[in-house]
Each structure stands twice: as C-alpha cells, then as structure tokens.
Motif scaffolding. Structure first.
Motif, short mmCIF file in Angstrom:
data_model
loop_
_atom_site.label_atom_id
_atom_site.label_comp_id
_atom_site.label_asym_id
_atom_site.label_seq_id
_atom_site.Cartn_x
_atom_site.Cartn_y
_atom_site.Cartn_z
N SER A 78 0.83 -1.21 0.00
CA SER A 78 0.00 0.00 0.00
C SER A 78 0.86 1.26 0.00
CB SER A 78 -0.92 0.02 1.22
OG SER A 78 -1.86 -1.02 1.11
N GLU A 79 1.88 1.27 0.85
CA GLU A 79 2.76 2.44 0.91
C GLU A 79 3.53 2.60 -0.41
OE1 GLU A 79 2.97 4.77 3.18
OE2 GLU A 79 1.60 3.85 4.61
N LEU A 80 4.01 1.48 -0.94
CA LEU A 80 4.76 1.54 -2.20
C LEU A 80 3.87 2.04 -3.34
CD1 LEU A 80 7.19 0.97 -4.04
CD2 LEU A 80 6.44 -1.42 -4.15
N LEU A 81 2.68 1.46 -3.45
CA LEU A 81 1.80 1.80 -4.57
C LEU A 81 1.36 3.26 -4.51
CD1 LEU A 81 -0.35 -1.46 -4.78
CD2 LEU A 81 1.50 -0.78 -6.30
N ALA A 82 1.15 3.76 -3.28
CA ALA A 82 0.76 5.17 -3.14
C ALA A 82 1.84 6.06 -3.73
CB ALA A 82 0.52 5.50 -1.67
N ARG A 83 3.09 5.65 -3.59
CA ARG A 83 4.21 6.43 -4.14
C ARG A 83 4.38 6.16 -5.63
NH1 ARG A 83 4.43 5.69 0.95
NH2 ARG A 83 5.53 7.09 2.39
N LEU A 84 4.24 4.90 -6.03
CA LEU A 84 4.40 4.58 -7.46
C LEU A 84 3.31 5.23 -8.31
CD1 LEU A 84 5.38 0.78 -7.53
CD2 LEU A 84 6.84 2.76 -8.00
N ALA A 85 2.18 5.55 -7.69
CA ALA A 85 1.10 6.21 -8.45
C ALA A 85 1.58 7.54 -9.03
CB ALA A 85 -0.11 6.43 -7.55
N VAL A 99 -1.99 2.64 -9.59
CA VAL A 99 -3.32 3.15 -9.23
C VAL A 99 -4.33 2.01 -9.22
CG1 VAL A 99 -5.24 4.59 -10.02
CG2 VAL A 99 -2.90 5.50 -10.01
N LYS A 100 -4.26 1.18 -10.26
CA LYS A 100 -5.22 0.10 -10.40
C LYS A 100 -5.06 -0.94 -9.28
CE LYS A 100 -6.78 -3.36 -13.67
NZ LYS A 100 -6.39 -4.18 -14.79
N ILE A 101 -3.84 -1.34 -9.03
CA ILE A 101 -3.59 -2.36 -8.02
C ILE A 101 -3.80 -1.79 -6.61
CG2 ILE A 101 -1.79 -3.83 -7.02
CD1 ILE A 101 -0.67 -4.19 -9.83
N GLY A 102 -3.46 -0.52 -6.44
CA GLY A 102 -3.57 0.12 -5.13
C GLY A 102 -4.99 0.13 -4.59
N ARG A 103 -5.93 0.27 -5.49
CA ARG A 103 -7.35 0.27 -5.13
C ARG A 103 -7.71 -1.07 -4.47
NH1 ARG A 103 -11.18 0.91 -10.30
NH2 ARG A 103 -10.34 -1.17 -10.54
N GLU A 104 -7.29 -2.14 -5.08
CA GLU A 104 -7.60 -3.48 -4.59
C GLU A 104 -6.85 -3.77 -3.28
OE1 GLU A 104 -8.48 -6.89 -7.42
OE2 GLU A 104 -6.31 -6.92 -7.23
N GLU A 105 -5.66 -3.20 -3.19
CA GLU A 105 -4.82 -3.46 -2.02
C GLU A 105 -5.45 -2.93 -0.74
OE1 GLU A 105 -2.04 -5.57 -0.50
OE2 GLU A 105 -2.36 -5.50 -2.66
N LEU A 106 -6.27 -1.87 -0.86
CA LEU A 106 -6.97 -1.33 0.30
C LEU A 106 -7.89 -2.38 0.91
CD1 LEU A 106 -8.11 2.27 -0.67
CD2 LEU A 106 -6.46 1.61 1.09
N PHE A 107 -8.52 -3.16 0.05
CA PHE A 107 -9.43 -4.20 0.54
C PHE A 107 -8.62 -5.33 1.20
CE2 PHE A 107 -12.13 -8.05 -0.37
CZ PHE A 107 -13.05 -7.79 0.64
N PRO A 157 -12.79 -3.17 -8.46
CA PRO A 157 -11.86 -4.11 -9.10
C PRO A 157 -12.57 -5.29 -9.75
CG PRO A 157 -10.99 -3.40 -6.99
CD PRO A 157 -12.41 -2.89 -7.06
N ALA A 158 -13.77 -5.63 -9.26
CA ALA A 158 -14.49 -6.78 -9.81
C ALA A 158 -14.81 -6.59 -11.29
CB ALA A 158 -15.77 -7.02 -9.03
N LYS A 159 -14.90 -5.32 -11.71
CA LYS A 159 -15.27 -5.07 -13.11
C LYS A 159 -14.22 -5.62 -14.06
CE LYS A 159 -18.02 -1.03 -11.96
NZ LYS A 159 -17.91 0.39 -11.62
N ASP A 160 -12.98 -5.75 -13.57
CA ASP A 160 -11.91 -6.29 -14.43
C ASP A 160 -11.76 -7.79 -14.28
OD1 ASP A 160 -11.33 -3.67 -15.17
OD2 ASP A 160 -10.01 -3.40 -13.44
N LYS A 161 -12.55 -8.39 -13.39
CA LYS A 161 -12.40 -9.83 -13.15
C LYS A 161 -13.58 -10.58 -13.75
CE LYS A 161 -10.31 -9.00 -8.65
NZ LYS A 161 -8.93 -8.83 -9.06
N THR A 162 -13.45 -10.92 -14.99
CA THR A 162 -14.54 -11.63 -15.64
C THR A 162 -14.37 -13.13 -15.41
OG1 THR A 162 -13.24 -11.60 -17.63
CG2 THR A 162 -14.91 -9.90 -17.41
N TYR A 163 -15.46 -13.85 -15.51
CA TYR A 163 -15.36 -15.30 -15.43
C TYR A 163 -14.55 -15.80 -16.61
CZ TYR A 163 -19.08 -15.28 -11.98
OH TYR A 163 -19.82 -15.07 -10.85
N LYS A 164 -13.67 -16.74 -16.36
CA LYS A 164 -12.89 -17.30 -17.48
C LYS A 164 -13.70 -18.44 -18.08
CE LYS A 164 -8.30 -18.20 -19.02
NZ LYS A 164 -6.87 -18.09 -18.73
#
Lengths: 260, 184
Positions: free
Chosen positions: A115-122, A134-142, B160-167
């Motif tokens: 999370s810390e890395l991605l916030a900076r890499l953004a 940005v894309k991966i960071g969103r998921e990493e919060l969960f 993120p689910a929007k990018d995860k389609t069923y394969k």
C-alpha cells in the motif's frame, strides 16, 4: 501511454530488477496463500484466501508484463523455467504458510508494504508503472482491511490466538528489512522519479506496521538497520525450491507443449 | 459462529437482494467476508449483512395460516388494521420473494417502514405493497440490525471486480479428448 523507449538505457536494468522482485514477491505470496485452499478455518475464509491468491498472482502478471515491455522477456519463461537462485522474492513471502496467525500477519505486513509503495508509485514518472499502481492500489486497500481485521481479532481473541500471533511476529517481523531493502540502481530510479526513495519508504512502512501492531498491544523487537549484503534479494531457503518444484513441474515436463 | 444473511445491491436504484449467507464472529468480519464471497465478480455497489436470527421470515403459506403466524417469535400479524399507535416504533426493511424463476437470489428489498414489531411491519407491507398477493415469501429486518458497506469503500471493494470476468471454458487452450472431426 509512455513506452519502454521513453526509459533511458541506464534505467532499464534497475527497473527490470525492481519489477522482477515485485512480481516474484506477489507470485510466491500468491502461491503460499493458494495452499490454504481446502484448509482454511472457515469455508468463507477459504474463498477469501483463494481470492487474495488470485489477486496477488494477477499483480505479478502486471509487473512481469511491465518488465516484458522493457526487455521483451516472456513472463511464462520467467515463472516456469527460472531456478530458485534467479528469483528475487523476499524471504518473508517464501516461508511455509504456517498457521492462520502467521498467514494473516505476513499478509498484513506485505499489504502494508504494498500500500505504501503503490501510493508512491502512483506518482511515478514512468507512466505505465503509475497506471498499474493506481489500479492495483485500489484493490490493495481491501486486502489491508481483511488482514488488519484478522490481526485485531487474533490479538484480542483468545490467549491461544494471541500467543500464535506473538509467535508469528517473532518470525515475520525481523524479515521486514529485507523486503524493504534498496536494490541495485535505486538511486538512479529515484533521481528519475520512477521508483520512490527506499529509505523513506522503509520508514513509512515500518511506522505504519509498528503503529498497527503496537496498537494491538504487541511488543516489537528493534529492527536492525538495512545492512548491505545481508539484505540482498536472491538468496533463498529450501522453501523456494519446494514451491518451484510444485509450480514448475508440469510446464517443465513438456517444455514444447503449446496446448494441454 | 453466527450466520449472517448477505444482501447485495447490483447498481444504484436496484433493490438489495438476498444472495446467501456467511459465517463470521462479528458484523465487520461478516461484511468483509461477504465482499470476498459475493462481490468478487460484477456487479455490486453495496452490501448489507444481517444476523440470521434477526430476520423475521414468513412464507405465503405461513401467512395464509393464522396458526403458523401466531407460532412466530414476535407478535401476531394484525391483518388489515394498525394497532401500532402508542407503542414503540422502529424502522424495518421489508423484502419479498416475487418469483420462482430466480435461482441466484432469494428476496428483494421492497421498502422500509416504521412499526411496533416485525409482524406489524409485515402486515402493513402486505397491505401496501403492489402485487403483494403474488409474493412467495417475506423477510422483515430491523434497520438497526443491518451493517452496510460504506460508500467510501466501494472503489476498493467493488470496482476491481469489473476487471475480473469469469474465465470461460472455451478460453483455455486445451486439446479436446475427442478430435473435432469426430464430434457430431
């Protein structure tokens, strides 16, 4: 979208190294998490861990893909046909899955780091990297929500759950410096605005993890300062051979296969 | 371990629908677990979890039979009248199963109202919901028993689910066991 050509020649090798380490970390952690399939304490957590595993391996595909755009490497070749000494993952992610407390603590520490890395890499000047972060960071919060939630419950659950967390901490915490250690060419990448300052990142990750863990009443041992070669990525315990034997055996059994 | 019923909303303006259950020790854990289990793939914008024992549930047959309704844990259904005046009111969500055709969801949210008990809430819902006679089952849930995902969590939990389609099976490069020229 910026292309690999926008990257000057002296920055390509350090970034390839960094992306490979990142991808290898996620790949190996994903495989360790996947080992819980069918074994987690609750069916729901079984599903959750499989999701986390898929997410981490999905992130690995992203990082290998960014590397591929720079040096034309084949991600499948990197994953299935490299031997352990060529893998750049940190020790933390290759350790056996252990018990639930170790798995959740390791996941938390990795999530906090990522999370810390991605916030900076953004904010990276290398646009493909910034977009991926940005894309991966969103998921990493969960992910972080899930692993933090478990640490809280393990710490305040029963005396056994707390003891298991304390034991896991004794193994995992001292491995944090290697995960956070700078790699070759770090100063060049930082100067070019491509990868964050490893020293500042290290302090931020440790401060974040320390606040969370001490907030749960856990005692942390002091971390030894990053110490050159001892933090070098690329040395591995036998655990990695065990993972690779499992992961690579089918691909290596028939390297010419185009279809299975 | 407590069982929690999970309600998923697919899009703004759509009703929350009962999609299944999870087991968890507390509401926050139930919510995170529900996101893993039920919102891994499109689509979701909101999740609710409710402890299963907080749900007042009646099938059409039970409603038709006064005996069955009286045997419930709460006050008897007061058909066609409102005896709530002067008693403590609380807000209830009312859900209804309207069709046998749906296999992935059970009841849909139809509205929220104040009543003195789940049974009283159901009685009023039956009176006021269009096509109530066709309902197959009803659930009544105290609004206070619902733990909902936060709007601020949506980007991390659901997008993120929007990018995860069923394969699809056909996407795997597998060699068929039977050569295609033999398939008739």
């Amino acid at each position: 979208m910026a292309t690999a050509h926008a990257l000057s020649a002296n920055l390509q090798a350090p970034l390839v190294l960094r992306l490979t380490a990142m991808a290898d970390d996620e790949l190996i952690l994903g495989h360790r998490n996947a080992e819980w399939t069918g074994h987690a304490p609750l069916l729901e957590e079984d599903i959750a861990l499989a999701n986390l595993a898929q997410d981490e391996i999905g992130h690995a595909i992203t990082w290998y893909g960014l590397r591929s755009a720079i040096d034309g490497s084949d991600p499948d070749e990197l994953v299935y046909f490299r031997d352990a000494p060529s893998f750049l993952n940190a020790w933390l992610v290759e350790l056996p899955r252990g018990d639930w407390a170790f798995t959740m603590l390791r996941q938390y520490l990795f999530d906090a780091y990522e999370s810390e890395l991605l916030a900076r890499l953004a904010h990276s000047s290398y646009e493909p990297l910034a977009q991926a972060a940005v894309k991966i960071g969103r998921e990493e919060l969960f992910h972080l929500r899930h692993s933090s939630l478990w640490l809280e419950r393990l710490a305040h659950g029963t005396s056994e759950s707390r003891q298991r967390l304390v034991t896991a901490l004794a193994t995992a915490w001292p491995l944090l410096p290697q995960l956070l250690a700078p790699m070759a060419g770090a100063a060049d990448l930082q100067a070019a605005g491509i990868w964050p300052d490893p020293g500042e990142l290290r302090e931020a990750v440790i401060a974040r993890a320390r606040a969370a863990l001490e907030g749960l009443g856990l005692t942390l041992m002091p971390l030894s300062p990053a110490s050159g070669m001892s933090d070098h990525r690329g040395t591995h315990a036998a655990h990695l051979d065990e993972i690779l034997a499992n992961l690579q055996s089918v691909a290596r059994a028939d390297p010419e296969a185009v279809q299975w | 371990v407590t069982r929690w019923e999970v309600f998923k909303q697919d899009a703004a303006g759509k009703p929350h629908q009962a999609v299944g259950s999870v087991h968890a020790a507390d509401a926050e854990h139930a919510l995170v677990t529900a996101a893993h289990v039920f919102a891994r793939r499109p689509s979701a914008v909101s999740l609710w979890v409710v402890p299963a024992d907080a749900i007042y549930s009646r099938t059409a047959q039970e409603l038709a039979s006064r005996e069955a309704a009286d045997a419930g844990p709460a006050a008897p259904v007061a058909h066609g009248s409102n005896h709530d005046a002067g008693t403590h009111q609380q807000a209830f969500h009312v859900f209804r199963k309207a069709s046998h055709r749906r296999s992935m969801t059970f009841v849909d949210h139809v509205g929220t109202l104040d009543a003195s008990s789940p049974a009283a809430a159901l009685a009023r819902a039956v009176t006021h919901t269009p096509d109530a006679a066709g309902a197959l089952a009803w659930w009544v849930v105290p609004v206070a028993a619902v733990t909902a995902s936060a709007a601020a969590d949506a980007p991390a939990w659901f997008e993120p689910a929007k990018d995860k389609t069923y394969k699809q099976q056909a996407l795997y490069g597998a060699t068929p066991a039977v050569p295609s020229d033999r398939v008739r």
